[in-house]
Design an enzyme around this catalytic site. Structure first.
Site, PDB file in Angstrom:
ATOM      1  N   ASP A  36      44.419  38.581  56.232  1.00 10.89           N
ATOM      2  CA  ASP A  36      43.410  38.397  57.284  1.00 10.89           C
ATOM      3  C   ASP A  36      42.151  39.214  56.983  1.00 10.89           C
ATOM      4  O   ASP A  36      42.209  40.231  56.293  1.00 10.89           O
ATOM      5  CB  ASP A  36      44.026  38.831  58.619  1.00 10.89           C
ATOM      6  N   HIS A  53      36.289  34.204  51.575  1.00 12.38           N
ATOM      7  CA  HIS A  53      37.479  33.486  51.096  1.00 12.38           C
ATOM      8  C   HIS A  53      37.568  33.569  49.574  1.00 12.38           C
ATOM      9  O   HIS A  53      38.638  33.759  49.011  1.00 12.38           O
ATOM     10  CB  HIS A  53      37.429  32.017  51.531  1.00 12.38           C
ATOM     11  N   LEU A 147      58.712  36.688  39.151  1.00 11.43           N
ATOM     12  CA  LEU A 147      58.236  36.707  40.541  1.00 11.43           C
ATOM     13  C   LEU A 147      58.047  35.289  41.094  1.00 11.43           C
ATOM     14  O   LEU A 147      57.450  34.435  40.441  1.00 11.43           O
ATOM     15  CB  LEU A 147      56.888  37.448  40.606  1.00 11.43           C
TER      16      LEU A 147
HETATM   17  C1  V0D Z   1      41.363  32.011  51.445  1.00 13.32           C
HETATM   18  C2  V0D Z   1      42.612  34.761  51.225  1.00 13.32           C
HETATM   19  C3  V0D Z   1      44.702  31.211  46.813  1.00 13.32           C
HETATM   20  C4  V0D Z   1      42.985  33.805  52.314  1.00 13.32           C
HETATM   21  C5  V0D Z   1      42.909  34.263  49.841  1.00 13.32           C
HETATM   22  C6  V0D Z   1      44.003  26.404  51.054  1.00 13.32           C
HETATM   23  C7  V0D Z   1      42.004  32.687  52.600  1.00 13.32           C
HETATM   24  C8  V0D Z   1      41.987  33.166  49.391  1.00 13.32           C
HETATM   25  C9  V0D Z   1      45.200  30.003  47.258  1.00 13.32           C
HETATM   26  C10 V0D Z   1      46.215  29.180  46.602  1.00 13.32           C
HETATM   27  C11 V0D Z   1      42.985  30.907  49.862  1.00 13.32           C
HETATM   28  C12 V0D Z   1      47.057  28.356  47.342  1.00 13.32           C
HETATM   29  C13 V0D Z   1      48.033  27.583  46.723  1.00 13.32           C
HETATM   30  C14 V0D Z   1      48.185  27.663  45.358  1.00 13.32           C
HETATM   31  C15 V0D Z   1      47.395  28.479  44.604  1.00 13.32           C
HETATM   32  C16 V0D Z   1      46.404  29.237  45.227  1.00 13.32           C
HETATM   33  C17 V0D Z   1      44.567  29.780  48.477  1.00 13.32           C
HETATM   34  C18 V0D Z   1      43.963  28.812  50.481  1.00 13.32           C
HETATM   35  C19 V0D Z   1      43.116  29.848  50.757  1.00 13.32           C
HETATM   36  C20 V0D Z   1      44.073  27.746  51.514  1.00 13.32           C
HETATM   37  F1  V0D Z   1      49.153  26.924  44.763  1.00 13.32           F
HETATM   38  N1  V0D Z   1      43.831  31.707  47.682  1.00 13.32           N
HETATM   39  N2  V0D Z   1      43.739  30.843  48.704  1.00 13.32           N
HETATM   40  N3  V0D Z   1      44.693  28.766  49.354  1.00 13.32           N
HETATM   41  N4  V0D Z   1      42.124  31.961  50.183  1.00 13.32           N
END
Ligand code: V0D
Length: 256
Positions: A36, A53, A147
């Protein structure tokens, strides 16, 4: 642009030496994190939420490396909730491109480091470009034994539990299940987390003290650790602090 994740591992100055670290028996098997504060971090710096993000994605890389180094077996990251669809469309569209972006850069190194990618969430509402990128990563890392990096993507705990209960009701109606046989195990095997142990430790960043519909069943006995630090500035040091505190609590309970 995003820098490579694992390549400079031996040169990394950011990770702590193992000697400062944690006795292996005190390392939690499964750590879950509510990532968050990305939007608030950006706002505080006068940047668009999207910048937060994007920056949060770099923290994902760093904490994945550190979890792997410490011997954590499962790392579950709350990336997108079933409630997050209520955000502005432009933000949702941006977020849905992050898995592809992340994997384009990091998948080869994840494979090289024996990481197994998984996803936990309601697949049906995800854009096909998002889902196919994630599914490709899951397939390509399915044989890995290190992991488990489990992304909670379009995940909501109440929806997960309602679907489990619907499955139980249908099986009873059709005579496949006896109500007397409904127990913890029967419920757990119908949840999206069926292949994972329950989290030992939940971390939530950015000062909010809520579960926000995250793994409500699975967190029943977990240790909870909160920090005011925003996710983009969450470091290996904070992660180690959380795990050290987990170790202290575990030892205390062992004593009585
Ligand atoms: C934005 C902080 C990696 C939270 C981290 C679709 C909000 C960065 C992924 C990710 C997001 C998801 C699946 C995968 C590989 C990478 C990701 C989202 C948001 C939402 F197989 N960061 N990340 N997915 N943020």
């Amino acid at each position: 642009m995003i820098k490579r994740l694992w390549a400079n591992r031996s040169k990394a100055k950011t990770s702590l030496p193992q000697s400062e670290g944690i006795p292996p028996e005190n390392v939690p098997q499964h750590v879950a994190i509510i990532m968050d504060g990305n939007g608030r971090w950006a706002k505080r710096r006068g940047l668009p939420r999207m910048a937060g993000h994007h920056s949060g994605m770099k923290t994902v890389k760093r904490i994945t490396i550190e979890a792997n180094r410490l011997g954590v077996k499962y790392l579950t990251l709350y990336a997108f909730s079933t409630e997050n669809w209520k955000r502005p469309k432009a933000e949702v569209d941006f977020l849905m491109k992050l898995p592809q972006q992340f994997l384009e850069i990091e998948l080869d190194d994840l494979i090289a480091n024996n990481v197994q990618v998984k996803m936990m969430g309601h697949r049906e509402d995800l854009p096909s470009h998002t889902l196919s990128a994630v599914e490709e990563a899951i397939t390509k890392t399915a044989g890995n034994t290190g992991l488990v990096l489990n992304f909670a993507l379009n995940y909501g705990s109440r929806k997960e539990m309602l679907e489990a209960v619907q499955g139980i009701a249908a099986d009873i109606k059709d005579g496949r299940l006896d109500p007397e046989d409904i127990d913890d195990q029967e419920m757990a095997r119908r949840l999206l987390s069926k292949d994972l142990p329950d989290p030992d430790l939940l971390i939530r960043t950015s000062g909010e003290l809520r579960l926000s519909n995250f793994m409500l069943w699975q967190l029943a006995y977990s240790e909870l650790w909160f920090t005011d630090v925003y996710w983009p500035e969450f470091t290996e040091k904070h992660f180690n602090e959380a795990i050290q505190e987990y170790g202290r609590r575990a030892r205390r309970y062992g004593g009585v």
